[in-house]
Motif scaffolding. Structure first.
Motif, short mmCIF file in Angstrom:
data_model
loop_
_atom_site.label_atom_id
_atom_site.label_comp_id
_atom_site.label_asym_id
_atom_site.label_seq_id
_atom_site.Cartn_x
_atom_site.Cartn_y
_atom_site.Cartn_z
N UNK A 62 0.75 -1.07 0.11
CA UNK A 62 -0.04 -0.01 -0.04
C UNK A 62 0.78 1.20 0.10
N UNK A 63 0.75 2.14 -0.95
CA UNK A 63 1.41 3.34 -0.95
C UNK A 63 0.62 4.49 -0.79
N UNK A 64 1.15 5.67 -0.56
CA UNK A 64 0.34 6.80 -0.45
C UNK A 64 0.88 7.95 -1.28
N UNK A 65 -0.08 8.66 -2.08
CA UNK A 65 0.35 9.89 -2.54
C UNK A 65 1.10 11.07 -1.52
N UNK A 66 2.33 11.27 -1.56
CA UNK A 66 2.68 12.06 -0.68
C UNK A 66 2.97 13.50 -0.92
N UNK A 67 2.98 13.89 -2.16
CA UNK A 67 3.11 15.17 -2.84
C UNK A 67 2.75 15.27 -4.28
N UNK A 68 2.23 16.39 -4.70
CA UNK A 68 1.80 16.82 -6.11
C UNK A 68 2.20 17.96 -6.36
N UNK A 69 2.98 18.23 -7.33
CA UNK A 69 3.23 19.63 -8.07
C UNK A 69 2.66 19.69 -9.34
N UNK A 70 1.55 19.98 -9.52
CA UNK A 70 0.83 20.15 -11.16
C UNK A 70 1.82 20.14 -12.02
N UNK A 71 1.74 19.19 -12.84
CA UNK A 71 2.41 19.02 -14.34
C UNK A 71 3.92 18.81 -14.40
N UNK A 72 4.44 18.79 -12.95
CA UNK A 72 5.90 18.56 -12.93
C UNK A 72 6.38 17.46 -12.07
N UNK A 73 5.58 17.01 -11.03
CA UNK A 73 6.12 15.87 -10.07
C UNK A 73 5.12 15.50 -9.26
N UNK A 74 5.14 14.12 -8.97
CA UNK A 74 4.12 13.61 -7.78
C UNK A 74 5.02 12.48 -7.33
N UNK A 75 4.80 12.19 -5.86
CA UNK A 75 5.59 11.18 -5.38
C UNK A 75 4.66 10.10 -4.49
N UNK A 76 5.11 8.98 -4.77
CA UNK A 76 4.42 7.99 -3.97
C UNK A 76 5.42 7.14 -2.97
N UNK A 77 4.82 7.18 -1.77
CA UNK A 77 5.70 6.21 -0.83
C UNK A 77 4.94 4.93 0.11
N UNK A 78 5.57 4.04 0.27
CA UNK A 78 5.12 2.79 0.44
C UNK A 78 4.50 2.92 1.98
N UNK A 79 3.52 2.60 2.45
CA UNK A 79 2.89 2.79 3.86
C UNK A 79 3.01 1.48 4.49
N UNK A 80 2.79 0.20 3.85
CA UNK A 80 2.52 -1.29 4.36
C UNK A 80 2.88 -2.13 3.14
N UNK A 81 3.52 -3.10 3.47
CA UNK A 81 3.93 -4.09 2.12
C UNK A 81 5.22 -4.98 2.58
N UNK A 82 5.43 -5.35 1.09
CA UNK A 82 6.69 -6.23 1.33
C UNK A 82 7.87 -5.45 1.32
#
Length: 176
Positions: A62-82
């Motif tokens: 399970x990951x979470x969207x941590x940050x979004x900068x429209x049209x240039x960047x977004x970041x996903x970080x795992x919350x739980x899993x392998x």
């Protein structure tokens, strides 16, 4: 820590590429990395949690969207899993002849020394999934099919941080 980097050139505007990459409905039957459940449309929002199942295996995270900068960047970080640690940075840059889409995934596994062997297997699998997803992004963005996923009102996104976003959990397929 294992790092995967992939750059994909897309002959389409950066806004279109970003909106396709963050669209909840974007899916293809051949994708290996699929959500547990499908849900409604629209764009990803900061703070959303996404539960992923990797291919045919029972491996999930399970990951979470941590940050979004429209049209240039977004970041996903795992919350739980392998993984012990998993981060995926998605970068989009307008170029003279289209858009450069750059992905960087950093991860480590659990299991100590045995995990190092597992990391090389997961690296190959994640790289193949990333190549497939970016190929699909390129195909959609460069054809008229992108219009099925992107609405004209989608171009009014704002930059937000995790603390500003509601805590919602969603399941979806999106580009890795």
């Amino acid at each position: 820590m294992t790092t995967i980097r992939l750059t994909t050139w897309v002959n389409a505007p950066v806004e279109r590429c970003f909106l396709l990459a963050t669209n909840r409905n974007l899916s293809s039957p051949g994708h290996s990395n699929v959500p547990d459940h499908a849900f409604g449309g629209g764009s990803l929002e900061v703070g959303e949690a996404i539960r992923w199942k990797i291919g045919w295996s029972m491996v999930s995270y399970t990951s979470r969207i941590e940050a979004i900068r429209p049209y240039t960047y977004f970041r996903e970080v795992m919350m739980d899993g392998i993984f012990r640690h998993y981060e995926h940075d998605h970068h989009f840059a307008a170029m003279d002849d289209g858009t450069r889409v750059r992905d960087e995934i950093r991860f480590t596994t659990r299991l100590g020394p045995l995990g190092h062997l597992l990391e090389s297997v997961l690296r190959n699998g994640l790289m193949n999934i990333l190549i497939e997803k970016n190929g699909e992004l390129k195909r959609l963005a460069e054809s008229n099919e992108w219009q099925r996923y992107v609405q004209t009102g989608d171009t009014t996104r704002q930059t937000v941080s995790v603390s500003e976003a509601p805590s919602t959990v969603s399941n979806l397929q999106r580009f890795a």
